[in-house]
Design a protein around this motif. Structure first.
Motif, mmCIF file in Angstrom:
data_model
loop_
_atom_site.group_PDB
_atom_site.id
_atom_site.type_symbol
_atom_site.label_atom_id
_atom_site.label_comp_id
_atom_site.label_asym_id
_atom_site.label_seq_id
_atom_site.Cartn_x
_atom_site.Cartn_y
_atom_site.Cartn_z
ATOM 1 N N UNK A 64 1.390 -1.318 -0.332
ATOM 2 C CA UNK A 64 0.182 0.002 0.156
ATOM 3 C C UNK A 64 0.802 1.172 -0.094
ATOM 4 N N UNK A 65 0.415 2.551 -0.699
ATOM 5 C CA UNK A 65 0.877 3.588 -0.010
ATOM 6 C C UNK A 65 1.491 4.043 0.735
ATOM 7 N N UNK A 66 1.940 4.767 0.990
ATOM 8 C CA UNK A 66 2.453 4.899 2.963
ATOM 9 C C UNK A 66 0.890 6.199 3.797
ATOM 10 N N UNK A 67 0.196 7.126 3.115
ATOM 11 C CA UNK A 67 -0.580 7.045 3.126
ATOM 12 C C UNK A 67 -2.194 6.806 3.619
ATOM 13 N N UNK A 68 -1.787 5.036 3.495
ATOM 14 C CA UNK A 68 -2.646 4.161 3.658
ATOM 15 C C UNK A 68 -2.677 3.350 4.291
ATOM 16 N N UNK A 69 -0.710 3.867 5.283
ATOM 17 C CA UNK A 69 -0.825 2.330 6.243
ATOM 18 C C UNK A 69 0.009 3.241 7.285
ATOM 19 N N UNK A 70 -0.560 4.202 8.175
ATOM 20 C CA UNK A 70 -0.347 4.869 9.384
ATOM 21 C C UNK A 70 0.431 3.887 10.262
ATOM 22 N N UNK A 71 0.192 2.990 10.476
ATOM 23 C CA UNK A 71 0.577 1.491 11.382
ATOM 24 C C UNK A 71 2.315 1.884 10.829
ATOM 25 N N UNK A 72 2.714 2.551 9.938
ATOM 26 C CA UNK A 72 3.884 2.050 9.625
ATOM 27 C C UNK A 72 4.767 3.414 9.943
ATOM 28 N N UNK A 73 4.233 4.571 9.615
ATOM 29 C CA UNK A 73 4.931 5.799 10.142
ATOM 30 C C UNK A 73 4.769 6.025 11.390
ATOM 31 N N UNK A 74 3.904 5.640 12.054
ATOM 32 C CA UNK A 74 3.716 5.968 13.909
ATOM 33 C C UNK A 74 4.837 4.492 14.227
ATOM 34 N N UNK A 75 5.480 3.901 13.719
ATOM 35 C CA UNK A 75 6.199 2.735 14.354
ATOM 36 C C UNK A 75 7.174 3.158 15.374
ATOM 37 N N UNK A 76 7.236 2.762 16.467
ATOM 38 C CA UNK A 76 8.997 4.220 16.853
ATOM 39 C C UNK A 76 10.037 3.112 16.152
ATOM 40 N N UNK A 77 10.062 1.855 15.079
ATOM 41 C CA UNK A 77 10.940 1.526 14.581
ATOM 42 C C UNK A 77 11.146 1.622 12.854
ATOM 43 N N UNK A 78 10.233 2.721 12.728
ATOM 44 C CA UNK A 78 10.411 3.008 11.495
ATOM 45 C C UNK A 78 11.723 4.018 11.003
ATOM 46 N N UNK A 79 12.433 3.016 9.996
ATOM 47 C CA UNK A 79 13.380 4.055 8.877
ATOM 48 C C UNK A 79 13.112 3.950 7.625
#
Lengths: 327, 155
Positions: free
Chosen positions: A87-102
């Motif tokens: 999915x596109x980034x805006x469709x998966x906010x759980x990714x950008x809110x992850x503390x482990x996101x890089x």
């Protein structure tokens, strides 16, 4: 260093196995999270690629890390963690809110992306100091690179218009050149208005109208770089405040105004839209931030024969944060 | 820089914009407060709009909408269509009458634009016919992703 993949997608296995080969590092396919954590415990200098197609998959990864290593352990380096999703980034906010996101990668990569991606992984592996923030890291050796020093906010418009005209001369479509010029406009505006902070860490120009003249201090002049190697265009803007707010940036990037209305906020001068537009129309963004020292935003574009191809190009998001010992 | 040409015809204020919409644009100063019940906005020559320009646009046209003025957006440039698609309230309740559709010649890669009424686009189910390239006579095809470029018409 190793590349550890935790994904059962055939596309992921094939691509990252080949990429590890090009980087001359061992490839490990970790079939379960226990194996992944064991590898990380043995050697924390690993590039970790995980399948983050669903929130459950990502949560399982986060839980495993939290229980076996510790989310804030020195062994965990978000800069080295790559989350792959359809999915596109805006469709998966759980990714950008992850503390482990890089790093985020949409699952549209192919052989064509290997060269640039190999360079991004090398940057991820090696990190970057101020003197290393050069576009040469990402482009072919024949690349032509130009540097401009932005001393005043009002220099932006003429630089952006000149860039647009030069891109057309280089064979970019007019519409593509306008989109790239708009993206450059946004990142220069961020560097001149959003980045500056005072000695207390307070943002100086948050409420300053964006048409006001700002003269940057001599040690905070913004570097604007353009590089082109015939296939890939890279544009970078570097400010020397290093005041990036990771959560705020990721929040902006994951906004979706298809669903929620844009609300005009009169208490801030900016719009909060720029970076998401930059990302949406790019071939990838790498943001490097050393707190208190610099923020570098590099945007990549593939030169294409049509706008449709331009829109379809593979894009990624990398947000690498560094903490120097004296920051 | 943005240029505005205003013309009033009967009960409609016609506003033609050309140039770029960015932080130096003050719509209230350039257009003023309309005193007609209708307003037609033509943006065929708007080349670029940045995020601060988007904010200024929405602020101004929201104020126009609150006065009960009926707005129609016509001959929208590709830059404006992009924003209409990205931001659900970009037109502030106004209707989009016609848009420019981008084409690219498969032979000489010249960029072309075709003007289409939105009602006609819906009638043909967004299956855009090829154009004849004005430069080389070759086939120019629609040059964007239909679900994205015409997405606003499916809202």
């Amino acid at each position: 260093m190793k590349l550890i993949l935790h994904s059962e997608h055939a596309q992921d296995i094939q691509f990252f196995h080949a990429l590890a080969g090009k980087l001359s590092i061992p490839f490990i396919h970790a079939h379960d999270l226990d194996q992944l954590c064991e590898e990380l415990n043995q050697d924390s200098e690993c590039i970790v690629v995980i399948d983050a197609s669903t929130e459950n998959l990502l949560k399982a990864f986060e839980t495993s890390i939290a229980e076996n290593i510790g989310v804030f352990s020195e062994k965990i380096k978000p800069n080295h963690i790559f989350m792959v999703c359809e999915k596109e980034l805006h469709a998966c906010p759980f990714i950008t809110t992850s503390e482990l996101f890089g790093n985020y990668l949409p699952r549209t990569f192919n052989e064509e992306n290997t060269a640039l991606f190999r360079r991004i992984l090398e940057v991820s592996k090696n990190g970057a100091t101020v003197s290393q923030l050069k576009l040469e890291r990402f482009l072919e050796p024949n690349a032509k690179i130009q540097n401009y020093k932005i001393t005043k906010a009002t220099m932006k418009l003429s630089l952006v218009e000149a860039l647009k005209e030069n891109l057309v001369k280089l064979g970019f479509q007019i519409r593509t050149a306008a989109v790239i010029a708009s993206a450059t406009d946004e990142i220069i505006m961020n560097a001149t208005f959003d980045a500056p902070i005072d000695s207390n860490g307070k943002h100086i120009y948050l409420n300053t109208p964006r048409n006001k003249e700002i003269v940057l201090p001599a040690d905070k002049i913004v570097d604007f770089n353009i590089g082109f190697d015939g296939t890939t265009l890279a544009i970078s803007v570097v400010d020397y405040y290093g005041s990036l707010n990771r959560k705020k940036l990721l929040g902006h990037l994951s906004q979706d105004f298809h669903k929620e209305e844009f609300k005009v906020k009169s208490n801030v001068a900016g719009a909060g839209l720029g970076m998401s537009n930059v990302y949406r129309n790019s071939g990838g963004i790498l943001i490097e931030n050393e707190f208190g020292h610099y923020t570098s935003v590099t945007v990549f574009y593939k030169k294409t024969a049509s706008y449709k191809e331009f829109k379809d190009q593979f894009h990624f998001l990398s947000l690498h944060c560094y903490y120097s010992s004296d920051a | 820089m943005l240029n505005i040409v205003k013309n009033q015809k009967d009960d409609t204020l016609l506003v033609k914009m050309s140039g770029t919409i960015e932080e130096n644009v003050d719509f209230a100063a350039l257009i003023g407060a309309p005193n007609t019940p209708k307003m037609d906005i033509i943006t065929r020559e708007v080349l670029r709009i940045n995020s601060v320009g988007v904010k200024a646009w929405i602020k101004y046209f929201q104020s126009v909408a609150t006065k009960g003025i009926k707005m129609r957006f016509m001959e929208c440039s590709t830059a404006i269509v992009e924003q209409i698609n990205l931001i659900s309230n970009f037109t502030c309740g106004g209707s989009v009458e016609s848009i420019f559709v981008p084409f690219c010649c498969s032979q000489c890669t010249t960029e072309l634009l075709g003007l289409f009424r939105c009602t006609d686009l819906q009638k043909i189910n967004f299956e855009i016919p090829d154009l004849k390239c004005s430069k080389c006579g070759g086939v120019a095809q629609f040059d964007d992703i239909p679900e994205e470029y015409f997405g606003f018409l499916s809202r």
